[in-house]
Design an enzyme around this catalytic site. Structure first.
Site, short mmCIF file in Angstrom:
data_model
loop_
_atom_site.label_atom_id
_atom_site.label_comp_id
_atom_site.label_asym_id
_atom_site.label_seq_id
_atom_site.Cartn_x
_atom_site.Cartn_y
_atom_site.Cartn_z
N GLU A 44 0.94 -1.23 0.03
CA GLU A 44 -0.30 -0.69 0.33
C GLU A 44 0.89 0.77 -0.22
O GLU A 44 1.13 1.49 0.92
CB GLU A 44 -0.73 0.44 1.08
CG GLU A 44 -1.41 1.11 0.85
CD GLU A 44 -2.37 0.82 2.77
OE1 GLU A 44 -2.67 -0.45 3.24
OE2 GLU A 44 -2.53 2.06 2.81
N ARG A 48 0.50 10.80 1.16
CA ARG A 48 0.63 11.18 1.68
C ARG A 48 2.25 12.23 1.37
O ARG A 48 2.49 13.39 2.46
CB ARG A 48 1.52 10.80 3.29
CG ARG A 48 -0.48 9.81 4.06
CD ARG A 48 0.36 9.75 4.86
NE ARG A 48 -0.49 8.36 5.31
CZ ARG A 48 -0.31 6.91 6.24
NH1 ARG A 48 0.84 7.13 7.08
NH2 ARG A 48 -1.47 6.44 6.41
N THR A 72 -4.17 5.95 2.11
CA THR A 72 -4.91 7.52 2.12
C THR A 72 -5.87 8.26 1.23
O THR A 72 -5.40 9.45 0.70
CB THR A 72 -3.33 8.01 2.55
OG1 THR A 72 -2.52 7.44 3.66
CG2 THR A 72 -3.83 9.87 3.69
N LYS A 132 -11.15 -1.73 6.96
CA LYS A 132 -9.15 -1.50 7.47
C LYS A 132 -9.63 -1.29 8.92
O LYS A 132 -10.39 0.37 9.57
CB LYS A 132 -8.59 -0.45 6.74
CG LYS A 132 -7.06 0.20 7.64
CD LYS A 132 -6.55 1.20 6.52
CE LYS A 132 -5.50 2.07 7.34
NZ LYS A 132 -4.58 1.99 6.63
C1 3PG Z 1 -1.34 4.27 8.11
O1 3PG Z 1 -2.14 3.86 6.96
O2 3PG Z 1 -1.08 4.93 8.10
C2 3PG Z 1 -1.22 2.27 8.71
O3 3PG Z 1 -1.73 2.54 9.46
C3 3PG Z 1 0.47 2.08 9.22
O4 3PG Z 1 0.30 2.15 10.69
P1 3PG Z 1 1.44 1.96 11.42
O5 3PG Z 1 2.06 3.30 11.24
O6 3PG Z 1 1.12 2.22 12.68
O7 3PG Z 1 2.05 0.99 11.58
#
Ligand code: 3PG
Length: 211
Positions: A44, A48, A72, A132
């Site tokens: 994924e 960002r 995101t 999710k």
């Molecule tokens: C996200 O989409 O930000 C993920 O959930 C990452 O989460 P983590 O950095 O706590 O593993």
């Protein structure tokens, strides 16, 4: 885009989905390759950073055996841009009926984020049953997932947020969890130092925690 059944099957077989924040587009392909070398083939890429869409494009072209999602994705514009870049599925941190409706109307595969029973109800009502659970560790971890299983037996989850290798097996043993996601396999300093060997080792450890 994949079908929802293909996505469920792929994510369940791999067990762990790295969530990536790519700052330098030159890191995209070696990073994806390093994770793939460790056994993780579904990634994924979070939208960002300014290079995220370009990173998706480059990885799709260079490493077509991998499955690449965009993370995101918070609105229709981001969903369309991710689709155009070649993303095979979309992930959002939360759920809105506007995003859900847009993705359904345009046949975009969305895994929406949920953190409450109301959000699960809304997502299910709009036809989304692969969700999710985010941020998993903060909302209650495996206990939250167990609590959702009673009222929502149709909901299946990718648990993400605050998970590390040592918790992977516990999450995956939950009846309603197909996979977990997270960024712990790609520490920012390792990426900046282009320490692909370390990232492959972290990916392999995560992959082995699934087995
Ligand atoms: C996200 O989409 O930000 C993920 O959930 C990452 O989460 P983590 O950095 O706590 O593993």
């Amino acid at each position: 885009m994949l079908s929802i059944e293909q996505l469920k099957h792929l994510t369940q077989s791999v067990g762990v989905i790295p969530t990536l924040v790519i700052d330098d587009v030159h890191d995209a392909i070696p990073l994806a390759q390093a994770l793939s070398d460790g056994g993780l083939s579904v990634l994924e890429i979070t939208l960002r950073t300014p290079v995220a869409l370009q990173a998706i494009q480059q990885i799709r072209q260079a490493l077509p055996a991998l499955t690449i999602g965009a993370g995101t994705v918070c609105d229709a514009g981001a969903a369309a841009a991710a689709r155009d870049a070649g993303a095979q599925f979309l992930v959002s941190p939360g759920y809105s009926t506007a995003l859900g409706g847009y993705c359904r109307a345009h046949q975009l595969l969305l895994m929406p984020g949920v953190a409450t029973a109301s959000e699960v109800m809304n997502a299910l009502a709009d036809g989304y049953d692969f969700l999710k659970a985010f941020p998993a560790a903060v909302i209650g971890g495996t206990r939250w997932l167990q609590a959702m299983h009673g009222p929502f037996p149709a909901a299946q989850f990718c648990a993400t947020g605050g998970i590390t290798t040592k918790e992977v097996a516990d999450y995956l043993s939950q009846a309603n969890v197909l996979c977990v996601g997270g960024s712990w396999m790609t520490p920012r300093d390792a990426v900046q130092e282009k320490n692909w060997t370390q990232i492959t080792a972290l990916a392999r450890a995560a992959h082995e925690a699934v087995l």
